[in-house]
Design an enzyme around this catalytic site. Sequence first.
Site, short mmCIF file in Angstrom:
data_model
loop_
_atom_site.label_atom_id
_atom_site.label_comp_id
_atom_site.label_asym_id
_atom_site.label_seq_id
_atom_site.Cartn_x
_atom_site.Cartn_y
_atom_site.Cartn_z
N ASP A 249 -11.75 5.46 -19.81
CA ASP A 249 -12.91 5.19 -20.67
C ASP A 249 -13.32 6.48 -21.35
OD1 ASP A 249 -13.84 6.25 -18.17
OD2 ASP A 249 -15.86 5.53 -18.60
N ASP B 127 -10.74 14.17 -22.92
CA ASP B 127 -11.55 13.57 -21.83
C ASP B 127 -11.47 12.07 -21.91
OD1 ASP B 127 -13.47 13.09 -19.90
OD2 ASP B 127 -15.15 13.80 -21.08
N GLU C 199 -15.82 5.94 -15.54
CA GLU C 199 -16.19 7.30 -15.15
C GLU C 199 -17.36 7.80 -15.97
OE1 GLU C 199 -16.37 11.58 -14.81
OE2 GLU C 199 -16.02 10.47 -16.64
N ASP D 18 -9.26 15.71 -14.74
CA ASP D 18 -10.35 15.40 -15.68
C ASP D 18 -11.24 16.64 -15.85
OD1 ASP D 18 -12.03 13.97 -17.35
OD2 ASP D 18 -13.24 13.20 -15.69
N HIS E 50 -52.55 0.35 -35.97
CA HIS E 50 -53.02 1.20 -37.08
C HIS E 50 -53.64 2.47 -36.47
CE1 HIS E 50 -55.24 2.65 -40.50
NE2 HIS E 50 -54.74 1.69 -41.29
N ARG F 257 -28.60 17.28 -13.13
CA ARG F 257 -27.31 17.66 -12.55
C ARG F 257 -27.62 18.24 -11.18
NH1 ARG F 257 -22.74 15.76 -15.42
NH2 ARG F 257 -23.48 15.49 -17.55
N1 BES Z 1 -14.47 15.30 -17.72
C1 BES Z 1 -15.85 15.14 -17.44
C2 BES Z 1 -16.31 15.96 -16.26
C3 BES Z 1 -16.35 17.42 -16.54
C4 BES Z 1 -17.28 17.93 -17.43
C5 BES Z 1 -15.49 18.27 -15.94
C6 BES Z 1 -17.33 19.27 -17.71
C7 BES Z 1 -15.50 19.61 -16.22
C8 BES Z 1 -16.43 20.10 -17.11
C9 BES Z 1 -16.18 13.69 -17.19
O1 BES Z 1 -15.46 12.80 -17.98
C10 BES Z 1 -17.62 13.47 -17.49
O2 BES Z 1 -18.02 13.71 -18.60
N2 BES Z 1 -18.38 12.98 -16.53
C11 BES Z 1 -19.71 12.55 -16.76
C12 BES Z 1 -20.11 11.75 -15.57
C13 BES Z 1 -21.40 11.03 -15.67
C14 BES Z 1 -21.49 10.12 -16.85
C15 BES Z 1 -21.65 10.27 -14.40
C16 BES Z 1 -20.61 13.76 -16.98
O3 BES Z 1 -20.44 14.80 -16.35
O4 BES Z 1 -21.50 13.65 -17.83
ZN ZN Z 2 -16.45 12.84 -19.96
#
Ligand code: BES
Ligand code: ZN
Length: 470
Positions: A101, A132, A166, A193, A226, A341
Amino acid sequence: MTDTFPAPEAMPIDLDIEAALDESREARAEALLEFARIPSVSALPEHAGDMHTAAEWIATRLRNLGATEVEVIDTPLHPIVYGKIHEAEGAPTALVYCHYDVQPVDPIELWETAPWEPFLRDGRFVGRGVADDKGQLVMHLSALEAMRTAGRTPPVNLTFVFEGEEEYGSESLYRWIDANEARLAADVAIISDTGFFEGNVPAITVGLRGIMYAQIDVELSPVDLHSGMYGGTVQNPANALATIIAALKGPDGRIRIPGFYDDVEPLTPADREALAALPFDDEAYREAIPVTKLVGEVGFTVLENKGSRPTLDVNGMWSGFTGDGAKTIIPAHAHAKLSTRLVAHQDPKKIFDGLERFVASVAPPGVTVTTTFIHGGDPSHTHTDHPATQAAARAIKAVYGLDPVYIREGGSIPVTAAFTSQLKLPVVLLGFSQPTCNAHAPNEWLELDNFERGTRVLVRLWDELATLQR
Ligand code: BES
Ligand code: ZN
């Protein structure tokens, strides 16, 4: 191939496999382009059919490569593709994971070329998903195909799991893993990934952040009002949302939700030394984005803030009138999507509970505020000195002539933690995109040279893994 990297000390791979890869160069590139033309956006319901098309595309290739038990498994959302090549009796088994995806293409107007018409030009693939993560998935299929063409049997057993959620939190895969642990039995998981370190330095990722994604909805009235007639007497939901968001973070970059940092594992002096030793240039990083100034949680370096500290960011907000000109209203409602995060050992559910309570406690009166959980994933850590990680490091060295650096990434791959904690597998995060590849953004790209070399690293990796004790 370009000569950006020093010549490898060892012959990269078996000569017949190398010949097969040479022979299939164009076909492999075309395979990626064909795959990337399928608009498999997991987040948008209108692409549900494309998700199936992409899953079937992979399954067909796995079958052609002689995989067994190949299945496109339906889930409540998007299919999982499963398949096995277990032909190396007594050898270790690697569970290979990638996702098919991709993220939505908005803002479409910033693409220089059409996102679903990918192409290869001047040594780069360009198009949504080429980095990606479709390019990396195709690299795994290509490595296998070259082995077949050369008449070789993969020296390790391979179990493939390719998912379509993912980018949307991996909920269906979590559930499927719960019910199918036996089908995933392996000695090691290889997740492709991730990417290289700043510039184009081969890297193995040893830390990923977790995530908690939520939405805040602020409701005032059934319709806009308004602003002359009602302004001054009712709560403005957009102002209220701004008040809430402003309360979430201090000027020191620290998140003010009570208990937010309770479970955060502090960076050890050794962690900090290892990060400081990486070839990272704050100024080059800033300029490459580009932004006028870097900010972050005080007391931490840019690299520490980028991968090893938790964050909270608004991902989008909308309310009221946003067209050209002016319209005098008090919006009926206001909304924000935001995500945090997370680092070890923060728990997404617990973080959500804290956010929900905090938002309720700072919400101004006169509006109805709700906070909704969208998705979550645990942070993960793997080990630099694990034999499987070292096997991957040798494979990189053999092809790139360089030892990889070990990095912590700020992004998330939700299933990684499930592979470690639930399936008890050592995980190797081995990927080949570059940090500036525009993942999730317009004009996403993947370097052809990394596509070529990365495929050879994977071939080499199977040989290296085969030598490991089970
Ligand atoms: N490939 C990324 C993860 C990643 C990001 C690895 C930066 C190394 C550096 C993955 O596809 C991704 O974007 N994951 C999402 C997960 C989320 C939607 C749960 C992310 O990190 O935003
Ligand atoms: Zn991604």
